[in-house]
Design a protein around this motif. Structure first.
Motif, PDB file in Angstrom:
ATOM      1  N   MET A 124       0.836  -1.204   0.000  1.00  0.00           N
ATOM      2  CA  MET A 124       0.000   0.000   0.000  1.00  0.00           C
ATOM      3  C   MET A 124       0.872   1.256   0.000  1.00  0.00           C
ATOM      4  O   MET A 124       0.603   2.217  -0.724  1.00  0.00           O
ATOM      5  CB  MET A 124      -0.917  -0.006   1.225  1.00  0.00           C
ATOM      6  CG  MET A 124      -1.957  -1.102   1.213  1.00  0.00           C
ATOM      7  SD  MET A 124      -3.022  -1.005   2.666  1.00  0.00           S
ATOM      8  CE  MET A 124      -4.000  -2.475   2.430  1.00  0.00           C
ATOM      9  N   ALA A 125       1.916   1.222   0.810  1.00  0.00           N
ATOM     10  CA  ALA A 125       2.807   2.380   0.851  1.00  0.00           C
ATOM     11  C   ALA A 125       3.484   2.582  -0.499  1.00  0.00           C
ATOM     12  O   ALA A 125       3.719   3.718  -0.922  1.00  0.00           O
ATOM     13  CB  ALA A 125       3.854   2.194   1.950  1.00  0.00           C
ATOM     14  N   ALA A 126       3.773   1.469  -1.193  1.00  0.00           N
ATOM     15  CA  ALA A 126       4.425   1.576  -2.494  1.00  0.00           C
ATOM     16  C   ALA A 126       3.539   2.264  -3.519  1.00  0.00           C
ATOM     17  O   ALA A 126       4.028   2.832  -4.493  1.00  0.00           O
ATOM     18  CB  ALA A 126       4.811   0.182  -2.993  1.00  0.00           C
ATOM     19  N   ILE A 127       2.224   2.214  -3.334  1.00  0.00           N
ATOM     20  CA  ILE A 127       1.297   2.892  -4.242  1.00  0.00           C
ATOM     21  C   ILE A 127       1.022   4.312  -3.777  1.00  0.00           C
ATOM     22  O   ILE A 127       1.048   5.270  -4.556  1.00  0.00           O
ATOM     23  CB  ILE A 127      -0.015   2.097  -4.360  1.00  0.00           C
ATOM     24  CG1 ILE A 127       0.234   0.789  -5.124  1.00  0.00           C
ATOM     25  CG2 ILE A 127      -1.092   2.927  -5.056  1.00  0.00           C
ATOM     26  CD1 ILE A 127      -0.990  -0.075  -5.275  1.00  0.00           C
ATOM     27  N   TYR A 128       0.761   4.482  -2.473  1.00  0.00           N
ATOM     28  CA  TYR A 128       0.348   5.791  -1.973  1.00  0.00           C
ATOM     29  C   TYR A 128       1.499   6.799  -1.927  1.00  0.00           C
ATOM     30  O   TYR A 128       1.309   7.979  -2.206  1.00  0.00           O
ATOM     31  CB  TYR A 128      -0.263   5.650  -0.576  1.00  0.00           C
ATOM     32  CG  TYR A 128      -1.664   5.102  -0.584  1.00  0.00           C
ATOM     33  CD1 TYR A 128      -2.547   5.412  -1.616  1.00  0.00           C
ATOM     34  CD2 TYR A 128      -2.122   4.258   0.426  1.00  0.00           C
ATOM     35  CE1 TYR A 128      -3.833   4.915  -1.638  1.00  0.00           C
ATOM     36  CE2 TYR A 128      -3.406   3.750   0.421  1.00  0.00           C
ATOM     37  CZ  TYR A 128      -4.264   4.086  -0.608  1.00  0.00           C
ATOM     38  OH  TYR A 128      -5.536   3.591  -0.626  1.00  0.00           O
TER      39      TYR A 128
ATOM     40  N   LEU B 102      -5.556   1.964 -11.578  1.00  0.00           N
ATOM     41  CA  LEU B 102      -6.336   0.764 -11.302  1.00  0.00           C
ATOM     42  C   LEU B 102      -5.765  -0.001 -10.110  1.00  0.00           C
ATOM     43  O   LEU B 102      -6.512  -0.615  -9.346  1.00  0.00           O
ATOM     44  CB  LEU B 102      -6.365  -0.126 -12.542  1.00  0.00           C
ATOM     45  CG  LEU B 102      -7.146   0.426 -13.737  1.00  0.00           C
ATOM     46  CD1 LEU B 102      -7.036  -0.503 -14.930  1.00  0.00           C
ATOM     47  CD2 LEU B 102      -8.601   0.654 -13.384  1.00  0.00           C
ATOM     48  N   GLY B 103      -4.446   0.039  -9.961  1.00  0.00           N
ATOM     49  CA  GLY B 103      -3.851  -0.593  -8.790  1.00  0.00           C
ATOM     50  C   GLY B 103      -4.314   0.063  -7.505  1.00  0.00           C
ATOM     51  O   GLY B 103      -4.585  -0.594  -6.502  1.00  0.00           O
ATOM     52  N   SER B 104      -4.430   1.389  -7.524  1.00  0.00           N
ATOM     53  CA  SER B 104      -4.909   2.113  -6.349  1.00  0.00           C
ATOM     54  C   SER B 104      -6.376   1.790  -6.068  1.00  0.00           C
ATOM     55  O   SER B 104      -6.766   1.572  -4.924  1.00  0.00           O
ATOM     56  CB  SER B 104      -4.735   3.622  -6.557  1.00  0.00           C
ATOM     57  OG  SER B 104      -5.154   4.340  -5.414  1.00  0.00           O
ATOM     58  N   LEU B 105      -7.196   1.747  -7.127  1.00  0.00           N
ATOM     59  CA  LEU B 105      -8.604   1.402  -6.943  1.00  0.00           C
ATOM     60  C   LEU B 105      -8.752  -0.040  -6.456  1.00  0.00           C
ATOM     61  O   LEU B 105      -9.568  -0.336  -5.567  1.00  0.00           O
ATOM     62  CB  LEU B 105      -9.358   1.587  -8.261  1.00  0.00           C
ATOM     63  CG  LEU B 105      -9.537   3.024  -8.744  1.00  0.00           C
ATOM     64  CD1 LEU B 105     -10.170   3.043 -10.124  1.00  0.00           C
ATOM     65  CD2 LEU B 105     -10.378   3.826  -7.758  1.00  0.00           C
ATOM     66  N   GLY B 106      -7.952  -0.949  -7.034  1.00  0.00           N
ATOM     67  CA  GLY B 106      -8.001  -2.333  -6.602  1.00  0.00           C
ATOM     68  C   GLY B 106      -7.616  -2.484  -5.141  1.00  0.00           C
ATOM     69  O   GLY B 106      -8.171  -3.326  -4.428  1.00  0.00           O
ATOM     70  N   LEU B 107      -6.673  -1.668  -4.692  1.00  0.00           N
ATOM     71  CA  LEU B 107      -6.275  -1.692  -3.286  1.00  0.00           C
ATOM     72  C   LEU B 107      -7.459  -1.363  -2.378  1.00  0.00           C
ATOM     73  O   LEU B 107      -7.678  -2.003  -1.352  1.00  0.00           O
ATOM     74  CB  LEU B 107      -5.142  -0.690  -3.068  1.00  0.00           C
ATOM     75  CG  LEU B 107      -4.459  -0.621  -1.711  1.00  0.00           C
ATOM     76  CD1 LEU B 107      -3.059  -0.066  -1.896  1.00  0.00           C
ATOM     77  CD2 LEU B 107      -5.215   0.267  -0.734  1.00  0.00           C
TER      78      LEU B 107
END
Length: 368
Positions: free
Chosen positions: A1-5, A40-45
């Motif tokens: 999650m941190a890797a995306i945010y 999409l990765g963020s939404l999927g999270l």
């Protein structure tokens, strides 16, 4: 999650903004608004991890997981599930549900039935207990071998040894016909080609003992063959003026969305049979691993669709690097056939503007 945010916060965007292996921005290839996998990765999270939404046949199941660092109240408003609209509220952290209700009533198995309709409220309270930490099994990254470059001489296929490869698979016309592994574990870098009549194409795949294998090498025609002819194209349209090298004949022609958008190419064959048609071309509009500047064209015989010709980039400004497009198999009767290569609406690529290549000649080969 941190890797995306974290990179999304630093770059103020959900575009492709960091390299997963290093976490660094250096080495990113495309930051296009059309490339939405990061978003999409963020939404999927949010949907699949934090709220843990799972579609199971005739129900929607909640299996949330909220790390302690992300604890707090969160809402998912107006989520559509078939004929229902759900407003979801969730509190706490962890991966164990303390209570879950649908419109104030306990929701059995944390599952919304597919028959539900209308607007409803789901409330989830997590146990706020830290999950038991499972050990992480760290392994070394596995990397496939490089693709061999194959030549033919003295009745044999030859290639340079590939680092990490333990043996090589030999393909004839797409089927495995042998390998270079021997009983004494000596890996050979050649393969003796049997004397076969007719047209055949060979490829080589490098493989490791662990089963990792390379892409198949570029198809290589071997044997006496049947009929091969090169239709030079510079006689069909004004020759291009660029000082590129390596072309055959007396020149080449440029195709783009505005230059030579349609070409009529007369193809003469001496016998009825199945022929492979492909184009020798150059495309220096971008690297081979990214960008959206692949040239695409439609090949027709009259109104009949024969296939789509794909002319990918061969490197940045590599306009003197020539290769062949995908082959299109066409059954042709003896005689001359006017074929049309045209830029049609279906040929638009993701770039939208650059759809360009240099054409050297059309290669015609009888394969059966």
């Amino acid at each position: 999650m941190a890797a995306i945010y974290r990179p999304a916060a630093l770059f103020l965007t959900n575009k492709e903004n960091f390299v997963a292996r290093t976490g660094d921005y250096a080495g990113t290839q495309i930051n296009s608004s059309n490339m939405l996998w990061s978003l999409l990765g963020s939404l999927g999270l949010v949907y699949k991890v934090l709220f843990g939404l799972r579609y199971e046949g005739e129900r929607l199941v909640f299996r949330p997981f909220v790390p302690q660092a992300f604890q707090g109240a969160r809402r998912l408003t107006g989520f559509k599930y078939r004929k229902a609209v759900l407003d979801v509220e969730m509190m706490g952290f962890g991966n164990a549900i303390k209570s879950i209700t649908l419109d104030g009533q306990p929701l059995v198995d944390a599952a919304v039935p597919a028959s539900l309709s209308g607007r409803h409220a789901v409330k989830i309270v997590l146990s706020s207990e830290v999950p038991v930490v499972q050990p992480v099994n760290r392994v070394v990254d596995a990397v496939a071998p490089e693709t061999p470059t194959v030549t033919y001489r003295d009745g044999k296929l030859h290639w340079e040894p590939i680092d990490g490869a333990n043996f090589y698979l030999i393909l004839r016309n797409g089927k495995v016909v042998g390998d270079s592994d021997t009983a004494d574990d000596a890996v050979l870098d050649y393969f003796s080609v049997p004397d076969l009549a007719g047209y055949h194409e060979y490829q080589v795949i490098a493989r490791t003992r662990a089963g990792l294998q390379s892409f198949a090498s570029e198809p290589l025609a071997v044997g006496p063959g049947l009929f091969t002819h090169e239709n030079q194209l510079e006689t069909l349209a004004p020759k291009a003026t660029q000082p590129y090298k390596g072309y055959a004949g007396k020149g080449f022609i440029e195709i783009s969305t505005t230059k030579n958008p349609a070409l009529t190419i007369p193809v003469t064959v001496p016998e009825t049979g199945l022929y492979a048609l492909d184009f020798r071309y150059a495309n220096g509009n971008g690297p081979i691993n990214t960008n959206n500047q692949c040239a695409i064209r439609t090949l027709r015989r009259g109104p009949a669709l024969l296939g789509t010709v794909v002319l990918p980039q061969r490197g940045v400004q590599e306009w003197s690097s020539w290769g062949f497009s995908n082959p299109i198999l066409v059954r042709l009767e003896k005689g001359t056939h006017p074929l049309t290569l045209a830029y049609e609406p279906a040929n638009q690529n993701m770039n939208g503007e650059v759809n360009q290549a240099m054409l050297d000649y059309l290669r015609v080969r009888r394969v059966e």
